[in-house]
Write an enzyme that holds these catalytic residues in place. Structure first.
Site, PDB file in Angstrom:
ATOM      1  CG  ASN A   1      80.389  99.108  61.782  1.00 21.23           C
ATOM      2  OD1 ASN A   1      79.484  98.402  62.237  1.00 21.23           O
ATOM      3  ND2 ASN A   1      80.369 100.428  61.863  1.00 21.23           N
TER       4      ASN A   1
ATOM      5  CE  LYS B   1      78.647 101.645  58.808  1.00 24.86           C
ATOM      6  NZ  LYS B   1      78.702 102.904  58.073  1.00 24.86           N
TER       7      LYS B   1
ATOM      8  CG  HIS C   1      80.337 104.434  63.623  1.00 22.30           C
ATOM      9  ND1 HIS C   1      79.465 105.128  62.820  1.00 22.30           N
ATOM     10  CD2 HIS C   1      81.144 103.745  62.802  1.00 22.30           C
ATOM     11  CE1 HIS C   1      79.746 104.849  61.556  1.00 22.30           C
ATOM     12  NE2 HIS C   1      80.755 104.016  61.512  1.00 22.30           N
TER      13      HIS C   1
ATOM     14  CD  GLU D   1      76.765 104.915  60.313  1.00 23.30           C
ATOM     15  OE1 GLU D   1      76.608 103.819  60.884  1.00 23.30           O
ATOM     16  OE2 GLU D   1      77.260 105.022  59.175  1.00 23.30           O
TER      17      GLU D   1
ATOM     18  CD  GLU E   1      84.677 104.666  60.555  1.00 21.34           C
ATOM     19  OE1 GLU E   1      84.829 103.698  59.813  1.00 21.34           O
ATOM     20  OE2 GLU E   1      83.613 104.891  61.167  1.00 21.34           O
TER      21      GLU E   1
ATOM     22  N   GLY F   1      79.812 105.616  53.627  1.00 20.21           N
ATOM     23  CA  GLY F   1      78.629 105.208  52.872  1.00 20.21           C
ATOM     24  C   GLY F   1      78.348 106.066  51.651  1.00 20.21           C
TER      25      GLY F   1
ATOM     26  CB  SER G   1      83.795 104.967  50.615  1.00 17.44           C
ATOM     27  OG  SER G   1      82.510 105.519  50.842  1.00 17.44           O
TER      28      SER G   1
HETATM   29  P1  13P Z   1      81.405 102.376  54.586  1.00 16.90           P
HETATM   30  O1  13P Z   1      82.613 101.514  54.367  1.00 16.90           O
HETATM   31  O2  13P Z   1      80.124 101.716  54.202  1.00 16.90           O
HETATM   32  O3  13P Z   1      81.591 103.741  54.012  1.00 16.90           O
HETATM   33  O4  13P Z   1      81.287 102.587  56.194  1.00 16.90           O
HETATM   34  C1  13P Z   1      82.408 102.948  56.887  1.00 16.90           C
HETATM   35  C2  13P Z   1      82.125 102.848  58.338  1.00 16.90           C
HETATM   36  O5  13P Z   1      81.321 103.612  58.868  1.00 16.90           O
HETATM   37  C3  13P Z   1      82.787 101.792  59.108  1.00 16.90           C
HETATM   38  O6  13P Z   1      82.583 101.955  60.472  1.00 16.90           O
END
Ligand code: 13P
Length: 245
Positions: free
Chosen positions: A4, A6, A90, A92, A162, A168, A208
């Protein structure tokens, strides 16, 4: 194994990624590989990945087929652009765009209606885990979101666990914590649908995931793959992760 991206990578950066990435994964035939660029780089990604073993995903969709929704993108548009998957719900988007479990269910149905595969995300926050509410929150997100689909619809989706505290932050869930959450989600699937659905649904872990922790995570039989953020931006690190499958 899904990446992903982002809000990273222009079209030029997308083309450069695939030039480096595709030759390194051409022999990776034991897993499905998915990359989710931002909307404006989807066409470049589809073009670059044409004929390869890498499928392209969007990161979001609108739940309506079309209409007066300024700034939104429909599943028909994503299908036409060559996407095969869409990431739905997601954390976010739940956090910054107020996506509710009901919207997650509606978006998932829209994705399925276009013949694409939703990757439906759920996961608890740090506070929810610290106050022992992880299972309560996961059950609630499950029942209101993917659990609200019909059994037939559910058989065509992927789930992604997740935990928000791991995204992150560099604080990956331990393989045991991830496995326990996946087991709990499978119980939710069994209660809502069937033992067969519970056994066959693929659940990815995200938060992560890095080249140096993917082996431990994938050693857990409960984990069927990974949804990778930051570490999917670099072709070499994402290749290492893909090959751990
Ligand atoms: P990270 O791997 O950067 O922690 O992000 C995970 C994520 O949100 C994948 O959708």
């Amino acid at each position: 194994m899904a990446g992903n991206w982002k809000m990273y990578k222009t079209q030029a950066e997308t083309r450069a990624f695939f030039s480096a990435f595709l030759p390194l994964v051409s022999d990776a035939t034991n897993c499905d590989i998915v990359v989710a660029p931002p909307f404006t780089s989807i066409a470049a990604a589809v073009e670059a990945a044409k004929g390869s073993n890498v499928a392209i995903s969007a990161q979001n969709n609108h739940w309506q087929r079309d209409g007066a929704y300024t700034g939104e993108i429909s599943v028909g548009m994503l299908a036409e652009a060559g996407c095969r998957y869409v990431i739905v719900g997601h954390s976010e988007r739940r956090q910054y765009s107020n996506e509710t479990d009901d919207i997650v269910a509606q978006k998932s149905r829209a994705v399925l209606s276009a013949g694409l595969t939703p990757i439906v995300c759920l996961g608890e926050s740090f506070t929810e885990r610290e106050t022992n509410r992880t299972e309560e929150v996961l059950a609630q997100q499950f029942i209101g979101g993917p659990g609200a689909l019909t059994g037939e619809e559910f058989s065509r989706i992927l789930l992604a666990y997740e935990p928000v505290w791991a995204i992150g932050t560099g604080r990956t869930a331990t393989p045991e914590i991830a496995a326990a959450a996946h087991r709990f989600l499978r119980r939710c699937v069994q209660d809502q649908f069937s033992a067969e659905a519970s056994a066959s649904v693929r659940i990815l872990y995200g938060g992560s995931v890095k080249p140096d922790n993917i082996q431990g995570l994938m050693a857990q039989p409960e984990l069927d793959g990974a949804l990778v953020g930051g570490a999917s931006l670099d072709p070499k690190s994402f290749v290492t992760i893909v090959k751990a499958a």
